[in-house]
Write a protein that holds these residues in place. Structure first.
Motif, PDB file in Angstrom:
ATOM      1  N   LEU A  77      42.321  32.085  35.885  1.00  0.00           N
ATOM      2  CA  LEU A  77      41.712  33.410  35.888  1.00  0.00           C
ATOM      3  C   LEU A  77      42.760  34.508  35.769  1.00  0.00           C
ATOM      4  O   LEU A  77      42.614  35.433  34.967  1.00  0.00           O
ATOM      5  CB  LEU A  77      40.874  33.613  37.156  1.00  0.00           C
ATOM      6  CG  LEU A  77      40.222  34.984  37.300  1.00  0.00           C
ATOM      7  CD1 LEU A  77      39.235  35.236  36.161  1.00  0.00           C
ATOM      8  CD2 LEU A  77      39.537  35.101  38.643  1.00  0.00           C
ATOM      9  N   THR A  78      43.830  34.413  36.545  1.00  0.00           N
ATOM     10  CA  THR A  78      44.831  35.478  36.508  1.00  0.00           C
ATOM     11  C   THR A  78      45.545  35.528  35.161  1.00  0.00           C
ATOM     12  O   THR A  78      45.981  36.595  34.739  1.00  0.00           O
ATOM     13  CB  THR A  78      45.870  35.317  37.635  1.00  0.00           C
ATOM     14  OG1 THR A  78      46.482  34.034  37.541  1.00  0.00           O
ATOM     15  CG2 THR A  78      45.223  35.499  38.986  1.00  0.00           C
ATOM     16  N   ALA A  79      45.651  34.399  34.472  1.00  0.00           N
ATOM     17  CA  ALA A  79      46.275  34.396  33.148  1.00  0.00           C
ATOM     18  C   ALA A  79      45.393  35.096  32.127  1.00  0.00           C
ATOM     19  O   ALA A  79      45.892  35.683  31.163  1.00  0.00           O
ATOM     20  CB  ALA A  79      46.565  32.964  32.706  1.00  0.00           C
ATOM     21  N   ALA A  80      44.086  35.064  32.336  1.00  0.00           N
ATOM     22  CA  ALA A  80      43.161  35.680  31.380  1.00  0.00           C
ATOM     23  C   ALA A  80      42.954  37.171  31.638  1.00  0.00           C
ATOM     24  O   ALA A  80      42.459  37.881  30.762  1.00  0.00           O
ATOM     25  CB  ALA A  80      41.814  34.959  31.439  1.00  0.00           C
ATOM     26  N   LEU A  81      43.343  37.627  32.808  1.00  0.00           N
ATOM     27  CA  LEU A  81      43.138  39.038  33.156  1.00  0.00           C
ATOM     28  C   LEU A  81      44.196  39.940  32.541  1.00  0.00           C
ATOM     29  O   LEU A  81      45.350  39.534  32.380  1.00  0.00           O
ATOM     30  CB  LEU A  81      43.202  39.215  34.674  1.00  0.00           C
ATOM     31  CG  LEU A  81      42.013  38.743  35.484  1.00  0.00           C
ATOM     32  CD1 LEU A  81      42.308  38.911  36.967  1.00  0.00           C
ATOM     33  CD2 LEU A  81      40.766  39.509  35.116  1.00  0.00           C
ATOM     34  N   VAL A  84      46.870  44.965  34.303  1.00  0.00           N
ATOM     35  CA  VAL A  84      46.434  46.046  35.190  1.00  0.00           C
ATOM     36  C   VAL A  84      45.540  45.511  36.315  1.00  0.00           C
ATOM     37  O   VAL A  84      45.562  46.029  37.426  1.00  0.00           O
ATOM     38  CB  VAL A  84      45.702  47.117  34.352  1.00  0.00           C
ATOM     39  CG1 VAL A  84      44.621  47.844  35.090  1.00  0.00           C
ATOM     40  CG2 VAL A  84      46.695  48.083  33.775  1.00  0.00           C
ATOM     41  N   LEU A  85      44.762  44.468  36.052  1.00  0.00           N
ATOM     42  CA  LEU A  85      43.870  43.891  37.052  1.00  0.00           C
ATOM     43  C   LEU A  85      44.506  42.734  37.823  1.00  0.00           C
ATOM     44  O   LEU A  85      44.053  42.388  38.915  1.00  0.00           O
ATOM     45  CB  LEU A  85      42.578  43.398  36.387  1.00  0.00           C
ATOM     46  CG  LEU A  85      41.710  44.460  35.732  1.00  0.00           C
ATOM     47  CD1 LEU A  85      40.522  43.825  35.045  1.00  0.00           C
ATOM     48  CD2 LEU A  85      41.259  45.476  36.762  1.00  0.00           C
ATOM     49  N   ARG A  86      45.520  42.130  37.246  1.00  0.00           N
ATOM     50  CA  ARG A  86      46.149  40.949  37.856  1.00  0.00           C
ATOM     51  C   ARG A  86      46.729  41.260  39.240  1.00  0.00           C
ATOM     52  O   ARG A  86      46.522  40.521  40.187  1.00  0.00           O
ATOM     53  CB  ARG A  86      47.228  40.393  36.945  1.00  0.00           C
ATOM     54  CG  ARG A  86      47.777  39.062  37.430  1.00  0.00           C
ATOM     55  CD  ARG A  86      48.790  38.476  36.479  1.00  0.00           C
ATOM     56  NE  ARG A  86      48.231  38.365  35.150  1.00  0.00           N
ATOM     57  CZ  ARG A  86      48.915  38.587  34.027  1.00  0.00           C
ATOM     58  NH1 ARG A  86      50.189  38.920  34.075  1.00  0.00           N
ATOM     59  NH2 ARG A  86      48.330  38.485  32.851  1.00  0.00           N
ATOM     60  N   ARG A  91      46.623  40.557  45.058  1.00  0.00           N
ATOM     61  CA  ARG A  91      46.776  41.095  46.409  1.00  0.00           C
ATOM     62  C   ARG A  91      45.491  40.909  47.231  1.00  0.00           C
ATOM     63  O   ARG A  91      45.558  40.641  48.431  1.00  0.00           O
ATOM     64  CB  ARG A  91      47.197  42.556  46.361  1.00  0.00           C
ATOM     65  CG  ARG A  91      48.612  42.698  45.796  1.00  0.00           C
ATOM     66  CD  ARG A  91      49.196  44.062  45.997  1.00  0.00           C
ATOM     67  NE  ARG A  91      50.364  44.276  45.163  1.00  0.00           N
ATOM     68  CZ  ARG A  91      51.569  43.783  45.391  1.00  0.00           C
ATOM     69  NH1 ARG A  91      51.786  43.031  46.439  1.00  0.00           N
ATOM     70  NH2 ARG A  91      52.578  44.047  44.573  1.00  0.00           N
ATOM     71  N   LEU A  92      44.334  41.001  46.586  1.00  0.00           N
ATOM     72  CA  LEU A  92      43.073  40.755  47.278  1.00  0.00           C
ATOM     73  C   LEU A  92      42.991  39.300  47.752  1.00  0.00           C
ATOM     74  O   LEU A  92      42.597  39.032  48.887  1.00  0.00           O
ATOM     75  CB  LEU A  92      41.883  41.082  46.366  1.00  0.00           C
ATOM     76  CG  LEU A  92      40.509  40.745  46.946  1.00  0.00           C
ATOM     77  CD1 LEU A  92      40.221  41.580  48.190  1.00  0.00           C
ATOM     78  CD2 LEU A  92      39.426  40.943  45.890  1.00  0.00           C
ATOM     79  N   VAL A  93      43.381  38.387  46.893  1.00  0.00           N
ATOM     80  CA  VAL A  93      43.400  36.965  47.280  1.00  0.00           C
ATOM     81  C   VAL A  93      44.357  36.761  48.451  1.00  0.00           C
ATOM     82  O   VAL A  93      44.038  36.043  49.408  1.00  0.00           O
ATOM     83  CB  VAL A  93      43.784  36.068  46.078  1.00  0.00           C
ATOM     84  CG1 VAL A  93      44.080  34.652  46.517  1.00  0.00           C
ATOM     85  CG2 VAL A  93      42.679  36.092  45.030  1.00  0.00           C
ATOM     86  N   ALA A  94      45.506  37.409  48.405  1.00  0.00           N
ATOM     87  CA  ALA A  94      46.470  37.286  49.506  1.00  0.00           C
ATOM     88  C   ALA A  94      45.900  37.853  50.803  1.00  0.00           C
ATOM     89  O   ALA A  94      46.114  37.284  51.881  1.00  0.00           O
ATOM     90  CB  ALA A  94      47.788  37.973  49.136  1.00  0.00           C
TER      91      ALA A  94
END
Length: 167
Positions: A77-81, A84-86, A91-94
């Protein structure tokens, strides 16, 4: 030595203890198998110590693994974002990881205290105070909360945004 460096060395020391525990597990399993193959009954404490070792290995090494991002996570997911959103998502996941670890540390501390207050023992091969098993839970989950918090407030992100294996 600064408090942060002292803390980092403490987490490193716990990781070393986890590594030494892994060596003990290898020795204990090999010794147990050899004893069985030559017709001997392995010592009961040998088996029990491997069970305890699995808990200590996992919990003592976990904070260091969080620090070096050595735990299992999926970057699909983070690779596809977009970049700016990554950062905000990472940080939300953390933050969610900090909250989860904090709750588990609290519950682990409650368990350790209960084991201590009741004077609970594991009574299989030998009498082993249960608090010595459960005390590692608040320690480890508390340190993991700190390590995840470093990804919340620090400049590094938990996720790299690179999908696949990069070793």
């Amino acid at each position: 030595m600064t408090p942060i460096r002292l803390y980092d060395r403490f987490v490193d020391l716990l990781a070393l203890a986890a590594g030494l525990t892994l060596v003990w597990l290898m020795v204990a399993v090999v010794a147990s198998v050899v004893m069985r193959n030559v017709g001997l009954q392995p010592f009961a404490w040998l088996f029990v110590s491997t069970e305890y070792g699995l808990l200590y290995l996992t919990m003592l090494g976990a904070p260091w693994l969080v620090r070096v991002r050595g735990h299992v996570h999926i970057e699909l997911l983070t690779a596809a974002l977009p970049i700016v959103l990554r950062g905000p998502l990472s940080r939300l996941v953390a933050v969610l990881c900090v909250a989860t670890c904090a709750v588990l540390a609290w519950k682990g501390a409650d368990l350790a205290w209960t084991n201590w207050a009741r004077r609970d023992f594991d009574v299989r091969a030998y009498f082993y105070p249960k608090w010595l098993l459960s005390v590692v839970l608040p320690l480890s989950f508390g340190l993991m909360a700190v390590e995840f918090a470093r990804f919340v407030f620090g400049r590094d992100l938990l996720h790299s945004g690179e999908a696949g294996i990069h070793e």
